[in-house]
Scaffold this motif. Structure first.
Motif, PDB file in Angstrom:
ATOM      1  N   ASP A   1      -8.658   9.631  26.341  1.00 47.09           N
ATOM      2  CA  ASP A   1      -8.993   8.479  26.276  1.00 47.09           C
ATOM      3  C   ASP A   1      -9.417   8.581  24.191  1.00 47.09           C
ATOM      4  O   ASP A   1     -10.470   7.685  24.084  1.00 47.09           O
ATOM      5  CB  ASP A   1     -10.341   8.036  26.584  1.00 47.09           C
ATOM      6  N   GLY A   2      -9.437   9.764  24.021  1.00 51.27           N
ATOM      7  CA  GLY A   2      -9.177   9.588  22.209  1.00 51.27           C
ATOM      8  C   GLY A   2     -10.568  10.319  22.007  1.00 51.27           C
ATOM      9  O   GLY A   2     -10.626  10.877  20.802  1.00 51.27           O
ATOM     10  N   ALA A   3     -11.303  11.194  22.546  1.00 49.46           N
ATOM     11  CA  ALA A   3     -12.660  11.265  22.117  1.00 49.46           C
ATOM     12  C   ALA A   3     -11.666  13.594  22.474  1.00 49.46           C
ATOM     13  O   ALA A   3     -10.941  13.313  21.861  1.00 49.46           O
ATOM     14  CB  ALA A   3     -13.781  12.035  23.169  1.00 49.46           C
TER      15      ALA A   3
ATOM     16  N   SER B   1     -13.266  10.750  12.821  1.00 51.33           N
ATOM     17  CA  SER B   1     -13.619   9.661  12.219  1.00 51.33           C
ATOM     18  C   SER B   1     -14.317   8.695  12.593  1.00 51.33           C
ATOM     19  O   SER B   1     -14.908   8.532  13.280  1.00 51.33           O
ATOM     20  CB  SER B   1     -12.642   8.917  10.478  1.00 51.33           C
ATOM     21  N   ASP B   2     -15.793   8.760  11.385  1.00 55.15           N
ATOM     22  CA  ASP B   2     -16.683   7.960  11.811  1.00 55.15           C
ATOM     23  C   ASP B   2     -16.268   6.621  12.021  1.00 55.15           C
ATOM     24  O   ASP B   2     -16.376   6.284  13.213  1.00 55.15           O
ATOM     25  CB  ASP B   2     -17.687   7.684  10.614  1.00 55.15           C
ATOM     26  N   GLU B   3     -15.260   5.592  11.535  1.00 51.75           N
ATOM     27  CA  GLU B   3     -14.074   4.512  11.721  1.00 51.75           C
ATOM     28  C   GLU B   3     -13.900   4.788  13.613  1.00 51.75           C
ATOM     29  O   GLU B   3     -13.823   4.348  13.858  1.00 51.75           O
ATOM     30  CB  GLU B   3     -13.496   4.666  10.717  1.00 51.75           C
ATOM     31  N   GLU B   4     -13.106   5.640  13.473  1.00 47.77           N
ATOM     32  CA  GLU B   4     -12.627   5.849  14.947  1.00 47.77           C
ATOM     33  C   GLU B   4     -13.931   5.753  15.842  1.00 47.77           C
ATOM     34  O   GLU B   4     -13.193   5.357  17.288  1.00 47.77           O
ATOM     35  CB  GLU B   4     -11.649   6.986  15.035  1.00 47.77           C
ATOM     36  N   ARG B   5     -14.412   7.051  15.932  1.00 44.89           N
ATOM     37  CA  ARG B   5     -15.429   7.236  16.355  1.00 44.89           C
ATOM     38  C   ARG B   5     -16.371   5.154  17.015  1.00 44.89           C
ATOM     39  O   ARG B   5     -17.141   4.698  18.129  1.00 44.89           O
ATOM     40  CB  ARG B   5     -16.769   7.589  16.576  1.00 44.89           C
ATOM     41  N   ALA B   6     -16.510   4.702  15.212  1.00 45.62           N
ATOM     42  CA  ALA B   6     -16.690   3.021  15.897  1.00 45.62           C
ATOM     43  C   ALA B   6     -16.120   2.085  16.165  1.00 45.62           C
ATOM     44  O   ALA B   6     -16.190   1.716  17.540  1.00 45.62           O
ATOM     45  CB  ALA B   6     -17.891   2.635  14.062  1.00 45.62           C
ATOM     46  N   ALA B   7     -14.438   2.487  16.384  1.00 47.91           N
ATOM     47  CA  ALA B   7     -13.704   1.650  16.711  1.00 47.91           C
ATOM     48  C   ALA B   7     -13.994   1.941  18.306  1.00 47.91           C
ATOM     49  O   ALA B   7     -13.622   0.848  19.026  1.00 47.91           O
ATOM     50  CB  ALA B   7     -12.547   1.766  16.109  1.00 47.91           C
ATOM     51  N   ALA B   8     -13.803   3.270  19.066  1.00 46.07           N
ATOM     52  CA  ALA B   8     -13.752   3.771  20.575  1.00 46.07           C
ATOM     53  C   ALA B   8     -15.416   2.922  20.792  1.00 46.07           C
ATOM     54  O   ALA B   8     -15.314   2.414  21.985  1.00 46.07           O
ATOM     55  CB  ALA B   8     -13.909   4.937  20.449  1.00 46.07           C
ATOM     56  N   LYS B   9     -15.987   2.733  20.058  1.00 47.60           N
ATOM     57  CA  LYS B   9     -17.814   2.398  20.939  1.00 47.60           C
ATOM     58  C   LYS B   9     -17.622   0.791  20.849  1.00 47.60           C
ATOM     59  O   LYS B   9     -17.781   0.490  21.585  1.00 47.60           O
ATOM     60  CB  LYS B   9     -19.036   3.150  19.699  1.00 47.60           C
ATOM     61  N   ALA B  10     -16.801   0.084  20.418  1.00 47.32           N
ATOM     62  CA  ALA B  10     -17.051  -0.876  20.053  1.00 47.32           C
ATOM     63  C   ALA B  10     -15.751  -1.617  20.484  1.00 47.32           C
ATOM     64  O   ALA B  10     -15.888  -2.379  21.779  1.00 47.32           O
ATOM     65  CB  ALA B  10     -16.087  -2.170  18.655  1.00 47.32           C
TER      66      ALA B  10
ATOM     67  N   ARG C   1      -8.228  11.998  12.965  1.00 46.92           N
ATOM     68  CA  ARG C   1      -8.181  12.930  13.375  1.00 46.92           C
ATOM     69  C   ARG C   1      -6.766  13.294  13.300  1.00 46.92           C
ATOM     70  O   ARG C   1      -6.850  15.064  12.706  1.00 46.92           O
ATOM     71  CB  ARG C   1      -9.168  12.622  14.574  1.00 46.92           C
ATOM     72  N   GLU C   2      -6.462  12.398  13.890  1.00 52.96           N
ATOM     73  CA  GLU C   2      -4.319  13.200  14.132  1.00 52.96           C
ATOM     74  C   GLU C   2      -3.701  13.740  12.569  1.00 52.96           C
ATOM     75  O   GLU C   2      -3.589  14.407  12.633  1.00 52.96           O
ATOM     76  CB  GLU C   2      -3.674  12.128  14.370  1.00 52.96           C
ATOM     77  N   GLN C   3      -4.110  12.510  11.373  1.00 52.25           N
ATOM     78  CA  GLN C   3      -3.744  12.501   9.817  1.00 52.25           C
ATOM     79  C   GLN C   3      -4.521  14.084   9.188  1.00 52.25           C
ATOM     80  O   GLN C   3      -3.722  14.995   8.644  1.00 52.25           O
ATOM     81  CB  GLN C   3      -4.060  11.798   8.853  1.00 52.25           C
ATOM     82  N   GLU C   4      -5.816  14.591   9.834  1.00 55.41           N
ATOM     83  CA  GLU C   4      -6.214  15.420   9.572  1.00 55.41           C
ATOM     84  C   GLU C   4      -5.237  16.691  10.176  1.00 55.41           C
ATOM     85  O   GLU C   4      -5.680  17.996   9.275  1.00 55.41           O
ATOM     86  CB  GLU C   4      -7.781  15.359   9.442  1.00 55.41           C
ATOM     87  N   LEU C   5      -5.598  16.303  11.379  1.00 55.74           N
ATOM     88  CA  LEU C   5      -4.452  17.802  12.138  1.00 55.74           C
ATOM     89  C   LEU C   5      -3.564  18.030  10.997  1.00 55.74           C
ATOM     90  O   LEU C   5      -2.764  19.310  10.841  1.00 55.74           O
ATOM     91  CB  LEU C   5      -4.461  17.494  13.175  1.00 55.74           C
ATOM     92  N   GLU C   6      -2.600  17.328  10.744  1.00 57.81           N
ATOM     93  CA  GLU C   6      -1.153  17.148  10.008  1.00 57.81           C
ATOM     94  C   GLU C   6      -1.748  17.902   8.853  1.00 57.81           C
ATOM     95  O   GLU C   6      -1.133  18.807   8.086  1.00 57.81           O
ATOM     96  CB  GLU C   6      -0.604  15.785   9.542  1.00 57.81           C
ATOM     97  N   ASN C   7      -2.357  17.832   8.002  1.00 57.46           N
ATOM     98  CA  ASN C   7      -3.456  17.887   7.095  1.00 57.46           C
ATOM     99  C   ASN C   7      -3.388  19.102   6.446  1.00 57.46           C
ATOM    100  O   ASN C   7      -3.028  20.056   5.750  1.00 57.46           O
ATOM    101  CB  ASN C   7      -4.102  17.187   6.242  1.00 57.46           C
ATOM    102  N   LEU C   8      -4.355  20.314   7.650  1.00 56.44           N
ATOM    103  CA  LEU C   8      -4.643  20.724   7.851  1.00 56.44           C
ATOM    104  C   LEU C   8      -3.588  22.168   8.152  1.00 56.44           C
ATOM    105  O   LEU C   8      -3.264  23.369   7.587  1.00 56.44           O
ATOM    106  CB  LEU C   8      -6.163  21.383   8.695  1.00 56.44           C
ATOM    107  N   LEU C   9      -2.563  21.691   9.166  1.00 58.82           N
ATOM    108  CA  LEU C   9      -1.531  22.594   9.737  1.00 58.82           C
ATOM    109  C   LEU C   9      -0.728  23.100   8.600  1.00 58.82           C
ATOM    110  O   LEU C   9       0.431  24.030   7.982  1.00 58.82           O
ATOM    111  CB  LEU C   9      -0.343  21.939  10.700  1.00 58.82           C
ATOM    112  N   THR C  10      -0.503  21.459   7.377  1.00 57.84           N
ATOM    113  CA  THR C  10       0.288  22.053   6.033  1.00 57.84           C
ATOM    114  C   THR C  10      -0.323  22.541   5.404  1.00 57.84           C
ATOM    115  O   THR C  10       0.264  23.383   4.007  1.00 57.84           O
ATOM    116  CB  THR C  10       0.656  20.531   5.723  1.00 57.84           C
ATOM    117  N   ARG C  11      -1.321  23.501   4.958  1.00 58.60           N
ATOM    118  CA  ARG C  11      -1.937  23.801   4.661  1.00 58.60           C
ATOM    119  C   ARG C  11      -2.003  25.138   5.144  1.00 58.60           C
ATOM    120  O   ARG C  11      -2.910  26.348   4.378  1.00 58.60           O
ATOM    121  CB  ARG C  11      -3.784  22.950   3.987  1.00 58.60           C
TER     122      ARG C  11
END
Length: 138
Positions: free
Chosen positions: A103-105, A123-132, A81-91
């Protein structure tokens, strides 16, 4: 780096009637109980994991002050999510709401020069990691 679309949100004067009309026109599939809609009504676009969500105006505005609004909901895809924010700001997008929590949510909202907004969550991966992590600490 990209974002995966989850929902197209439409704010309208009568969200139940608008949702029903567009569902019929576009062949959308009801998601959940659409008969007791208070905040929003959700329809799935057939064959996808993308939804149309119809919601009432903010603060109950329906008179001359009402302005219809469409905004998109997405999740980071192939990045964080953080990388996507940077991506969108640069656009050229501008950060207008930062609802990320310690807590990352949460999510952030950016808009383009015309005011069209997109909210992006983890991302789905970030959500899965938080759940785990939550399940591992219980």
């Amino acid at each position: 780096m990209s974002a995966r679309l989850e929902a197209i949100n439409i704010t309208c004067r009568d969200h139940a009637a608008s949702g029903a009309r567009w569902a019929e026109i576009l062949g959308l599939e009801p998601e959940g109980d659409i008969t007791s809609a208070n905040d929003f009504i959700t329809y799935r676009i057939p064959g996808t994991e993308v939804y149309f969500a119809f919601q009432p105006p903010d603060n109950g505005e329906v008179g001359d002050t009402f302005v219809p609004r469409i905004h998109l909901d997405a999740v980071a895809s192939g990045n964080t999510r953080e990388q996507e924010l940077e991506n969108l700001l640069t656009r050229g997008m501008k950060l207008v709401v930062d609802a990320r929590t310690a807590d990352g949510a949460g999510w952030f909202t950016v808009e383009d020069v015309d005011g069209t907004q997109i909210c992006v969550g983890r991302s789905d991966e970030e959500r899965a990691a938080a759940k785990a992590a939550r399940e591992g600490s219980s």
